[in-house]
Design a protein around this motif. Sequence first.
Motif, PDB file in Angstrom:
ATOM      1  N   PHE A   1      15.420  14.570  -6.704  1.00 23.12           N
ATOM      2  CA  PHE A   1      14.326  13.660  -6.292  1.00 23.12           C
ATOM      3  C   PHE A   1      14.255  13.450  -4.775  1.00 23.12           C
ATOM      4  CE2 PHE A   1      14.327  12.068 -10.772  1.00 23.12           C
ATOM      5  CZ  PHE A   1      12.987  12.319 -11.020  1.00 23.12           C
ATOM      6  N   SER A   2      15.388  13.713  -4.118  1.00 22.62           N
ATOM      7  CA  SER A   2      15.415  13.448  -2.670  1.00 22.62           C
ATOM      8  C   SER A   2      14.466  14.370  -1.906  1.00 22.62           C
ATOM      9  CB  SER A   2      16.829  13.584  -2.119  1.00 22.62           C
ATOM     10  OG  SER A   2      17.227  14.948  -2.146  1.00 22.62           O
ATOM     11  N   LYS A   3      13.941  15.380  -2.611  1.00 21.02           N
ATOM     12  CA  LYS A   3      12.948  16.247  -1.946  1.00 21.02           C
ATOM     13  C   LYS A   3      11.637  15.476  -1.725  1.00 21.02           C
ATOM     14  CE  LYS A   3      14.955  20.213  -4.191  1.00 21.02           C
ATOM     15  NZ  LYS A   3      15.016  20.736  -5.562  1.00 21.02           N
ATOM     16  N   LYS A   4      11.419  14.498  -2.622  1.00 21.35           N
ATOM     17  CA  LYS A   4      10.166  13.742  -2.493  1.00 21.35           C
ATOM     18  C   LYS A   4      10.369  12.351  -1.905  1.00 21.35           C
ATOM     19  CE  LYS A   4       7.597  15.959  -6.195  1.00 21.35           C
ATOM     20  NZ  LYS A   4       7.222  15.840  -7.612  1.00 21.35           N
ATOM     21  N   SER A   5      11.501  11.736  -2.229  1.00 19.66           N
ATOM     22  CA  SER A   5      11.751  10.372  -1.727  1.00 19.66           C
ATOM     23  C   SER A   5      13.101  10.325  -1.017  1.00 19.66           C
ATOM     24  CB  SER A   5      11.784   9.372  -2.878  1.00 19.66           C
ATOM     25  OG  SER A   5      10.547   9.341  -3.530  1.00 19.66           O
ATOM     26  N   GLN A   6      13.162   9.463  -0.005  1.00 16.45           N
ATOM     27  CA  GLN A   6      14.397   9.294   0.753  1.00 16.45           C
ATOM     28  C   GLN A   6      15.302   8.313  -0.007  1.00 16.45           C
ATOM     29  OE1 GLN A   6      13.004   8.568   4.693  1.00 16.45           O
ATOM     30  NE2 GLN A   6      15.087   8.322   5.502  1.00 16.45           N
TER      31      GLN A   6
ATOM     32  N   LYS B   1       0.836  -1.204   0.000  1.00 17.92           N
ATOM     33  CA  LYS B   1       0.000   0.000   0.000  1.00 17.92           C
ATOM     34  C   LYS B   1       0.868   1.249   0.000  1.00 17.92           C
ATOM     35  CE  LYS B   1      -3.791  -2.192   2.309  1.00 17.92           C
ATOM     36  NZ  LYS B   1      -4.147  -2.657   3.625  1.00 17.92           N
ATOM     37  N   ALA B   2       2.099   1.121   0.573  1.00 18.08           N
ATOM     38  CA  ALA B   2       3.017   2.270   0.629  1.00 18.08           C
ATOM     39  C   ALA B   2       3.923   2.315  -0.606  1.00 18.08           C
ATOM     40  CB  ALA B   2       3.854   2.183   1.893  1.00 18.08           C
ATOM     41  N   ARG B   3       3.557   1.536  -1.610  1.00 17.91           N
ATOM     42  CA  ARG B   3       4.318   1.451  -2.866  1.00 17.91           C
ATOM     43  C   ARG B   3       5.744   0.957  -2.641  1.00 17.91           C
ATOM     44  NH1 ARG B   3       3.737   7.109  -4.336  1.00 17.91           N
ATOM     45  NH2 ARG B   3       2.606   7.313  -2.396  1.00 17.91           N
ATOM     46  N   LEU B   4       5.902   0.104  -1.633  1.00 14.44           N
ATOM     47  CA  LEU B   4       7.206  -0.496  -1.339  1.00 14.44           C
ATOM     48  C   LEU B   4       7.101  -2.002  -1.517  1.00 14.44           C
ATOM     49  CD1 LEU B   4       8.047   1.450   1.945  1.00 14.44           C
ATOM     50  CD2 LEU B   4       9.200   1.716  -0.252  1.00 14.44           C
ATOM     51  N   GLY B   5       8.219  -2.625  -1.894  1.00 13.21           N
ATOM     52  CA  GLY B   5       8.183  -4.069  -2.050  1.00 13.21           C
ATOM     53  C   GLY B   5       9.500  -4.549  -2.611  1.00 13.21           C
TER      54      GLY B   5
ATOM     55  N   PRO C   1       8.228   6.139  -0.828  1.00  9.95           N
ATOM     56  CA  PRO C   1       8.753   6.782   0.390  1.00  9.95           C
ATOM     57  C   PRO C   1      10.284   6.769   0.436  1.00  9.95           C
ATOM     58  CG  PRO C   1       7.099   5.133   0.929  1.00  9.95           C
ATOM     59  CD  PRO C   1       7.352   5.007  -0.520  1.00  9.95           C
ATOM     60  N   PHE C   2      10.845   5.662   0.025  1.00 11.22           N
ATOM     61  CA  PHE C   2      12.330   5.630  -0.034  1.00 11.22           C
ATOM     62  C   PHE C   2      12.809   4.661  -1.105  1.00 11.22           C
ATOM     63  CE2 PHE C   2      11.298   2.458   3.258  1.00 11.22           C
ATOM     64  CZ  PHE C   2      12.028   1.359   2.809  1.00 11.22           C
ATOM     65  N   LEU C   3      14.075   4.890  -1.492  1.00 10.33           N
ATOM     66  CA  LEU C   3      14.714   3.977  -2.462  1.00 10.33           C
ATOM     67  C   LEU C   3      16.039   3.515  -1.884  1.00 10.33           C
ATOM     68  CD1 LEU C   3      13.477   6.502  -4.628  1.00 10.33           C
ATOM     69  CD2 LEU C   3      13.851   4.457  -6.005  1.00 10.33           C
ATOM     70  N   VAL C   4      16.359   2.267  -2.125  1.00  9.30           N
ATOM     71  CA  VAL C   4      17.620   1.716  -1.622  1.00  9.30           C
ATOM     72  C   VAL C   4      18.391   1.204  -2.844  1.00  9.30           C
ATOM     73  CG1 VAL C   4      18.657   0.034  -0.068  1.00  9.30           C
ATOM     74  CG2 VAL C   4      16.448   1.043   0.508  1.00  9.30           C
TER      75      VAL C   4
END
Length: 726
Positions: free
Chosen positions: A678-683, A130-134, A652-655
């Motif tokens: 982009f770091s203004k929107k995503s970590q 739901k948080a667009r993470l996976g 929310p974040f990218l690794v």
Amino acid sequence: MLLKRLELIGFKSFANKTVLDFSGGIAGVVGPNGSGKSNIIDAVRWVLGEREAKNLRGDKVEDLIFAGTQKRARVGMAQVSLIFDNSTGFFPVDFSEVSIVKRIGREGHSQYFLNKAEVRLKDIVSFFAKARLGTHGLTIINQGEGDLFVKSSPEERREMIEEILGLRQYQIKKKDAQRKLKNTSVNIDKVKAVVEEIIPHLKFLKRQTAKWEKLSETEKELNDLERIYFKNKLKEIFVELDKFTPRLKEIDEKVFQKSKELKILQEELRKVEDSRPSNRTQLNDIQLKKDELFSKKSEQEKELGRLEAKIEFSSLVKIDSQKAIETLKDLRIVIKNLSEESDLEKLKSKLNEVFLKIDNFLNFGSEQGASNELLELKKSKDELSNKITGIVNELEEFRKAETNISSGLESFNFEFKKAFEKVESKKDELAELESDKNRINFNAERFNLKMQDLKTQIEQAGKDVNELKSNLEDVAPTSVFETERKIFKLKAEIASAGEIDHVLLDEFKETEKRHDFLSSQLIDLEKASNDLNVLIKDLDFKINDEFISSLNKINEEFNKFFQLMFGGGKAKLYLEKFKPKKQILPDESLADSEQKIIEELEDEENEMSAGIEIDLSLPRKKIRGLEMLSGGEKSLLSIAVLFALISVSPPPFLVLDEIDAALDERNTRRFAELIKDFSKKSQFIIVTHNRATMEAADVLYGVTMEESGVSKILSIDLSNQPITNR
Ligand code: ATP
């Protein structure tokens, strides 16, 4: 939402508890080869739900737990925690801080905790989806996977895009529904097989038990009918018996009343009897006295006669003889005249004249001849006459008394008779009432006997009299004759059906019950299957709709980043078209329009499962396929897609683990600039060896292995001064 902290305990080379604090922006992870940087990426991937060993760079579960060194013993479990700031309510839970913890032991038992509450893997996966993470997308890119998007299959590419668009949550639901659908289909098949197996046996049992089945119906019918019959009979008798009571009561009341009246009449009769006259003896006395007076009177009358004769004789002796001769002469003349007279009236008058002359003669003689003796006689005669008159008066008195007494007796007799008759008549009335009462009692007794007889019949029919009696009101009246006829017929049917085989009958009932149960299960399962199909279709439409509408936006951005990175050209993502269509032969029975609808549905289905292809043209180059691109170009292309995706739907974040490794200096700088943007929107958490990328970072973590085989973290501020040993 902010990823505040990552904590590792016993995970791979991080034997000790290690904490990485993040404050948004870009966190660079730097350090020498083999120090454990990528282990940090693995930790995040693992906690997000990755289960594929290959993606975690290990063969088995134990590879995730610190294995020990020459100096340090291995540990028993690995634990990784992600701690988020949720003050904005990004995650749909009521906590301002959310912690997700994954723990695993050497025995292979893994656990998930959401804010300390244990949850299932599938809960965690859907929570992150739901948080667009996976783990399927581009939010975590492993080392050496910078060209991941390019080298993935069209289907994998679609999955990557769906995850970052937040559509994976629907895919998870869809997968879940598909899994349930599959289970349901398996169950449907199983139940169908059992039902089909049961049917012939059930048919056989039905044939065998049909007559008994009917018998129990007949018995039920008989029972119902007998109940109605007996109820009606009971009711009928009760109605009759009920009539007697008021009638008897009425008669008793009348008897009571009439007995009272009889008593009064008897009392009256007694009174009349008491008034019986007691002067009958008086009457006798009167009679005696009367008789006495009568004889006395008659004697005195005789005496009077004698006296009168004496008086007459004395008078006649003294009459003058001359006078008598003259008188006689006169009389002779008169009488002679009489004989000549024919007129009756004159005759009467002349006769009177004669009598007058005689009387005058006689009176003359008595007056003349009166002597003392005569006077004496006359005096005696008067006295006697007075006595007689006295007797007559006395007699009259007695007669009156006698009449009074007689009339008194007569009225007594009349009254007595009247009173007596009244008493007798009342007695008759009472006797009549008694006979009525006896007649009614006799009739009541007849109905009591009938009731007794009916009760015996009811008991013989195996029914409870009291139960039947308890509700007679609701029974419908029926024809007794008709009902008796039906009862007789049903009894005959039951008698002809013969003995019931209860074992067979029970088996039939049991089998039928099982068949019914399974049939209803089948209906439920088929309904569930339909519902799931509808749900899957709905989810498919939703996913496809959002996917198609987002794809256009992604393409706009993609083309832009592509041109930026390749210095021109153009690129586009599109749904693969080459997927071979199912060969469907035209159906003759269908109209052209229907055929078209079917084909459109086919196309839609294809579109929903179609993967993603990349179409590009590089400036100054003729490229026919992706394989022809260099390693750096593939990475650039993948990075362009990644940027396009996160500009349309920022996660929310990218690794990212060294995805800049293959880039030349110019592109590394460009990459650094873009992630800064982009770091203004995503970590970002980026493992890198590139200086430009490091320079873009807000914070740098240095990973070292001071103690051989155990990773350690040093936090470094932008002036490259080590500030903390973690
Ligand atoms: P590079 O810059 O070369 O990519 P890196 O910093 O990313 O290096 P990693 O791949 O993260 O290095 O770390 C690898 C190190 O982690 C190896 O030295 C390996 O022995 C160690 N390691 C991996 N699994 C375990 C484990 N279960 N127990 C102890 N150490 C482990």
